[in-house]
Design a protein around this motif. Structure first.
Motif, short mmCIF file in Angstrom:
data_model
loop_
_atom_site.label_atom_id
_atom_site.label_comp_id
_atom_site.label_asym_id
_atom_site.label_seq_id
_atom_site.Cartn_x
_atom_site.Cartn_y
_atom_site.Cartn_z
N GLY A 146 0.84 -1.20 0.00
CA GLY A 146 0.00 0.00 0.00
C GLY A 146 0.87 1.24 0.00
N THR A 147 0.33 2.29 0.59
CA THR A 147 1.04 3.56 0.54
C THR A 147 1.44 3.98 1.95
N VAL A 148 2.40 4.88 2.04
CA VAL A 148 2.70 5.50 3.32
C VAL A 148 2.44 7.00 3.13
N PRO A 149 1.96 7.68 4.19
CA PRO A 149 1.66 9.10 4.05
C PRO A 149 2.87 9.89 3.55
N GLU A 150 2.60 10.87 2.68
CA GLU A 150 3.70 11.64 2.07
C GLU A 150 4.61 12.29 3.10
N GLU A 151 3.99 12.72 4.23
CA GLU A 151 4.80 13.42 5.23
C GLU A 151 5.79 12.47 5.92
N MET A 152 5.56 11.17 5.74
CA MET A 152 6.49 10.21 6.36
C MET A 152 7.59 9.85 5.35
N ALA A 153 8.44 10.82 5.08
CA ALA A 153 9.45 10.64 4.03
C ALA A 153 10.43 9.54 4.37
N ALA A 154 10.61 9.28 5.67
CA ALA A 154 11.60 8.27 6.08
C ALA A 154 11.01 6.87 6.13
N ALA A 155 9.72 6.74 5.74
CA ALA A 155 9.07 5.43 5.82
C ALA A 155 8.87 4.83 4.43
N THR A 156 8.77 3.51 4.41
CA THR A 156 8.49 2.82 3.16
C THR A 156 7.67 1.57 3.47
N THR A 157 7.29 0.87 2.42
CA THR A 157 6.67 -0.46 2.63
C THR A 157 7.68 -1.51 2.18
N LEU A 158 7.48 -2.71 2.72
CA LEU A 158 8.37 -3.80 2.35
C LEU A 158 8.26 -4.08 0.85
N ALA A 159 7.04 -4.06 0.33
CA ALA A 159 6.85 -4.36 -1.09
C ALA A 159 7.58 -3.34 -1.96
N ARG A 160 7.48 -2.08 -1.58
CA ARG A 160 8.14 -1.04 -2.37
C ARG A 160 9.66 -1.20 -2.30
N ALA A 161 10.15 -1.40 -1.08
CA ALA A 161 11.60 -1.49 -0.89
C ALA A 161 12.17 -2.73 -1.57
N ALA A 162 11.39 -3.82 -1.56
CA ALA A 162 11.89 -5.07 -2.13
C ALA A 162 11.58 -5.17 -3.62
N GLY A 163 10.70 -4.29 -4.11
CA GLY A 163 10.36 -4.30 -5.54
C GLY A 163 9.58 -5.54 -5.94
N GLN A 164 8.74 -6.02 -5.04
CA GLN A 164 7.94 -7.21 -5.35
C GLN A 164 6.69 -7.23 -4.49
N GLU A 165 5.68 -8.00 -4.89
CA GLU A 165 4.48 -8.15 -4.06
C GLU A 165 4.81 -8.99 -2.84
N VAL A 166 4.28 -8.59 -1.72
CA VAL A 166 4.50 -9.37 -0.49
C VAL A 166 3.15 -9.53 0.21
#
Ligand code: BTN
Length: 258
Positions: A146-166
């Protein structure tokens, strides 16, 4: 894709499993149940959504429906053994599980924030007490997709960071196995191997950090941890142990990777 959380392939951890649609905080649910009487070791609550997820140092943990793994696991640490190392142990187990599911290198910012590529994807909150016996609730929150709020610039999701569906449910199965294994090793061999495993994945040691807490703050170099899990920071007053319950630590350049 709806996650189907199942009992893991473990001996005891997660075998008493409650899956809830929406709850304030899974840590709170377990703590309330514990007040009613003894629960089996490894009793676990998973929620698809939390409306009052708790983070370290009184922060809020955003827990949108279906996007994460929000889980709390009850353990009864051996008498005289409970300490900050348990929270580091949980971070090490999380890293084991993420590597198995995603095959990507992942790190831990002290004490136990899951980080990939300099951004936080997971946090761990251990709450403990000693009545009627020593207990600890290990709360783990993973931004899986999913998404993380824009103001949380230091946050990410595992799927985004890993470049794959999780799938959060798949991550849960691996996390339960890894946590049971690491916990049993800790009970039989002590704190030192946990500290060694943590050193192998930390992104904090060697970095310049700003330590802030109720008693003030200082800047220094994170040089190591001790076997209790305290961060050793070399500052103006020499090497000082910093305990996770009291302070926040950030990198001097504002990056999140520390
Ligand atoms: C942090 O990084 O501040 C720790 C976040 C811990 C969040 C998890 S989600 C499951 C469990 N229930 C809670 O209320 N908090 C923890």
């Amino acid at each position: 894709m709806a996650s189907d959380f199942r009992k893991p392939d473990t001996r005891w951890l997660g075998q008493d499993l409650t899956v809830m649609e929406s709850v304030g905080s899974t840590n709170q649910v377990l703590r309330e149940r514990l007040k009613q009487g003894h629960l089996a070791p490894g009793s676990t609550v998973i929620a698809r959504e939390q409306t009052a997820g708790r983070g370290r140092l009184g922060r809020v943990w955003q827990s949108p429906a279906g996007q994460g793994l929000y889980t709390s696991v009850l353990v009864y640490p051996p008498p005289a053994r409970y300490g900050g190392i348990l929270s580091l142990l949980a971070g090490v187990a999380l890293s084991d599980a993420v590597r198995r599911v995603c095959g990507v290198p992942c790190g831990l910012k002290w004490p136990n924030d899951g980080v990939i590529g300099g951004k936080k994807y997971a946090g761990i909150l251990v709450e403990a007490g000693s009545h009627p016996e020593i207990w600890a609730v290990i709360g783990m929150g993973v931004n899986v997709r999913g998404t993380v709020p824009e103001e949380m610039a230091a946050a990410t999701t595992l799927a985004r960071a890993a470049g794959q569906e999780v799938d959060p449910a798949v991550l849960w199965l691996e996390l339960a196995k890894a946590l049971e294994t690491r916990y049993e090793q800790w009970v039989s061999t002590g704190d030192h191997p946990v500290a060694e495993a943590w050193r192998a994945v930390t992104t904090t040691v060697g970095q310049m950090v700003v330590v802030s807490g109720p008693g003030g703050g200082f800047t220094g170099k994170a040089v190591d941890i001790d076997d209790s899990g305290a961060l050793l920071v070399e500052g103006p007053a020499g090497v000082v142990p910093v305990s996770s319950g009291e302070v926040s630590v950030r990198l001097t350049n504002g990056d999140y990777t520390a």
